[in-house]
Design a protein around this motif. Sequence first.
Motif, PDB file in Angstrom:
ATOM      1  N   GLU A 216     -11.083 -10.824  -1.181  1.00 40.46           N
ATOM      2  CA  GLU A 216     -10.786 -10.060   0.032  1.00 40.46           C
ATOM      3  C   GLU A 216     -12.082  -9.454   0.585  1.00 40.46           C
ATOM      4  O   GLU A 216     -12.513  -8.387   0.114  1.00 40.46           O
ATOM      5  CB  GLU A 216      -9.796  -8.931  -0.265  1.00 40.46           C
ATOM      6  CG  GLU A 216      -8.463  -9.414  -0.788  1.00 40.46           C
ATOM      7  CD  GLU A 216      -7.384  -8.356  -0.585  1.00 40.46           C
ATOM      8  OE1 GLU A 216      -6.388  -8.660   0.067  1.00 40.46           O
ATOM      9  OE2 GLU A 216      -7.549  -7.223  -1.062  1.00 40.46           O
TER      10      GLU A 216
ATOM     11  N   GLY B 151      -1.567  -7.547   3.538  1.00 38.58           N
ATOM     12  CA  GLY B 151      -1.318  -6.116   3.709  1.00 38.58           C
ATOM     13  C   GLY B 151      -0.387  -5.885   4.888  1.00 38.58           C
ATOM     14  O   GLY B 151       0.832  -6.025   4.772  1.00 38.58           O
ATOM     15  N   GLY B 152      -0.962  -5.552   6.029  1.00 37.17           N
ATOM     16  CA  GLY B 152      -0.185  -5.180   7.217  1.00 37.17           C
ATOM     17  C   GLY B 152       0.979  -6.124   7.526  1.00 37.17           C
ATOM     18  O   GLY B 152       2.102  -5.667   7.771  1.00 37.17           O
TER      19      GLY B 152
ATOM     20  N   LEU C  92      -3.126 -12.659  -0.155  1.00 41.55           N
ATOM     21  CA  LEU C  92      -2.692 -11.291  -0.447  1.00 41.55           C
ATOM     22  C   LEU C  92      -2.616 -10.606   0.918  1.00 41.55           C
ATOM     23  O   LEU C  92      -3.620 -10.504   1.628  1.00 41.55           O
ATOM     24  CB  LEU C  92      -3.680 -10.589  -1.376  1.00 41.55           C
ATOM     25  CG  LEU C  92      -3.328  -9.137  -1.755  1.00 41.55           C
ATOM     26  CD1 LEU C  92      -1.962  -9.038  -2.419  1.00 41.55           C
ATOM     27  CD2 LEU C  92      -4.383  -8.571  -2.712  1.00 41.55           C
TER      28      LEU C  92
ATOM     29  N   ILE D  29     -10.316  -6.507   5.902  1.00 42.74           N
ATOM     30  CA  ILE D  29      -9.076  -5.854   5.477  1.00 42.74           C
ATOM     31  C   ILE D  29      -8.627  -4.831   6.501  1.00 42.74           C
ATOM     32  O   ILE D  29      -9.332  -3.865   6.782  1.00 42.74           O
ATOM     33  CB  ILE D  29      -9.242  -5.179   4.097  1.00 42.74           C
ATOM     34  CG1 ILE D  29      -9.515  -6.249   3.038  1.00 42.74           C
ATOM     35  CG2 ILE D  29      -8.002  -4.377   3.730  1.00 42.74           C
ATOM     36  CD1 ILE D  29      -9.712  -5.694   1.653  1.00 42.74           C
ATOM     37  N   GLY D  30      -7.468  -5.076   7.079  1.00 43.75           N
ATOM     38  CA  GLY D  30      -6.881  -4.135   8.029  1.00 43.75           C
ATOM     39  C   GLY D  30      -7.664  -4.009   9.327  1.00 43.75           C
ATOM     40  O   GLY D  30      -7.415  -3.097  10.114  1.00 43.75           O
TER      41      GLY D  30
ATOM     42  N   HIS E 188      -8.336  -3.517  -6.036  1.00 43.45           N
ATOM     43  CA  HIS E 188      -8.279  -3.573  -4.570  1.00 43.45           C
ATOM     44  C   HIS E 188      -9.432  -2.762  -3.974  1.00 43.45           C
ATOM     45  O   HIS E 188      -9.808  -1.721  -4.506  1.00 43.45           O
ATOM     46  CB  HIS E 188      -6.932  -3.045  -4.071  1.00 43.45           C
ATOM     47  CG  HIS E 188      -6.737  -3.311  -2.619  1.00 43.45           C
ATOM     48  ND1 HIS E 188      -7.283  -2.509  -1.651  1.00 43.45           N
ATOM     49  CD2 HIS E 188      -6.112  -4.328  -1.970  1.00 43.45           C
ATOM     50  CE1 HIS E 188      -6.988  -3.013  -0.456  1.00 43.45           C
ATOM     51  NE2 HIS E 188      -6.278  -4.114  -0.628  1.00 43.45           N
TER      52      HIS E 188
ATOM     53  N   LYS F 139       0.854  -1.207   0.000  1.00 42.30           N
ATOM     54  CA  LYS F 139       0.000   0.000   0.000  1.00 42.30           C
ATOM     55  C   LYS F 139       0.885   1.251   0.000  1.00 42.30           C
ATOM     56  O   LYS F 139       1.958   1.230  -0.592  1.00 42.30           O
ATOM     57  CB  LYS F 139      -0.975  -0.045   1.186  1.00 42.30           C
ATOM     58  CG  LYS F 139      -1.725  -1.391   1.239  1.00 42.30           C
ATOM     59  CD  LYS F 139      -2.877  -1.402   2.190  1.00 42.30           C
ATOM     60  CE  LYS F 139      -3.530  -2.778   2.153  1.00 42.30           C
ATOM     61  NZ  LYS F 139      -4.716  -2.882   2.982  1.00 42.30           N
TER      62      LYS F 139
ATOM     63  N   SER G 187      -6.458  -9.481   6.810  1.00 42.39           N
ATOM     64  CA  SER G 187      -5.901  -9.779   8.131  1.00 42.39           C
ATOM     65  C   SER G 187      -5.252 -11.159   8.236  1.00 42.39           C
ATOM     66  O   SER G 187      -5.338 -11.808   9.284  1.00 42.39           O
ATOM     67  CB  SER G 187      -6.968  -9.593   9.222  1.00 42.39           C
ATOM     68  OG  SER G 187      -7.417  -8.254   9.232  1.00 42.39           O
TER      69      SER G 187
HETATM   70  P1  PGA Z   1      -4.505  -6.691   5.495  1.00 43.90           P
HETATM   71  O1  PGA Z   1      -4.709  -6.145   4.019  1.00 43.90           O
HETATM   72  O2  PGA Z   1      -3.689  -7.959   5.409  1.00 43.90           O
HETATM   73  O3  PGA Z   1      -3.778  -5.598   6.221  1.00 43.90           O
HETATM   74  O4  PGA Z   1      -5.871  -6.938   6.059  1.00 43.90           O
HETATM   75  C1  PGA Z   1      -4.950  -7.027   2.959  1.00 43.90           C
HETATM   76  C2  PGA Z   1      -5.104  -6.244   1.669  1.00 43.90           C
HETATM   77  O5  PGA Z   1      -5.570  -5.106   1.717  1.00 43.90           O
HETATM   78  O6  PGA Z   1      -4.747  -6.740   0.595  1.00 43.90           O
END
Ligand code: PGA
Length: 249
Positions: free
Chosen positions: A166, A233-234, A231, A171-172, A94, A11, A212
């Motif tokens: 996702e 993110g954090g 996939l 997500i996040g 995304h 990101k 997550s």
């Molecule tokens: P996350 O993000 O692992 O931080 O939840 C995943 C993504 O946005 O692809």
Amino acid sequence: MRNQIVAGNWKMNNNTPETELLLDNLMQHVIRDDVSVYVAPAFTQLSQSVEKLKGHAITVAAQNMNAAASGAHTGEISSSMLIGTEVHTVILGHSERRSLYGETNDSLKLKVSSAIDAGMKIIFCFGEELSERKENKHFDLVKKQLASALFELPSDAWNQIILAYEPVWAIGTGETASPKQAQEMHAFIRQQIENQYDKSLADHVSILYGGSVKPSNAKEIFSMTDVDGGLIGGASLKAEDFMDIVNAF
Ligand code: PGA
């Protein structure tokens, strides 16, 4: 056997020194040869990452691109610009692009087609919002997202497609779909592809789960029959965590 894939979506994180440090840390790990590993830095760090990862088994992807080949699109990046920096994979669709930057199923269809024509590989993201799941509309919604952006592609274009389911509510947020919820949706997605194309094609498409994923839950999620990776993110911003996830298969 489908490709097992773990992709890190950085990101809008990691400037030049931070990218250098994270890549140094990642490169200290041996990448197993049965998992394809991607990292997706910001546009400004693509060249740096490509240079640094030369000869290493981690592939650099971009987080977005414009559908147009060139022209009056201030602030945008085309497929040929990505290819010029030796980046041949792009994340499209995304949920942050959809919710914060107005990307729609229709605009994504154009991006997908442009990336396919340019010979790029696409990590195509989609998934429902919490309200849609609560109203039991998540299957219909996912079907629509898939169908409108991808189902007019010819069969051979699917060699260039990696899917990433996702659920937006995961997500996040620290909240993850349960392995059972992920499997249920991934099986549904594969069935839609089989209905539209055929079983052999559906069986070859890698479907990643995102939302997550962390070292503590990756193993259980990746053990599901129709989940072919993640996939991330954090947890992709810390080399140790990311590599623990890569090694969770
Ligand atoms: P996350 O993000 O692992 O931080 O939840 C995943 C993504 O946005 O692809």
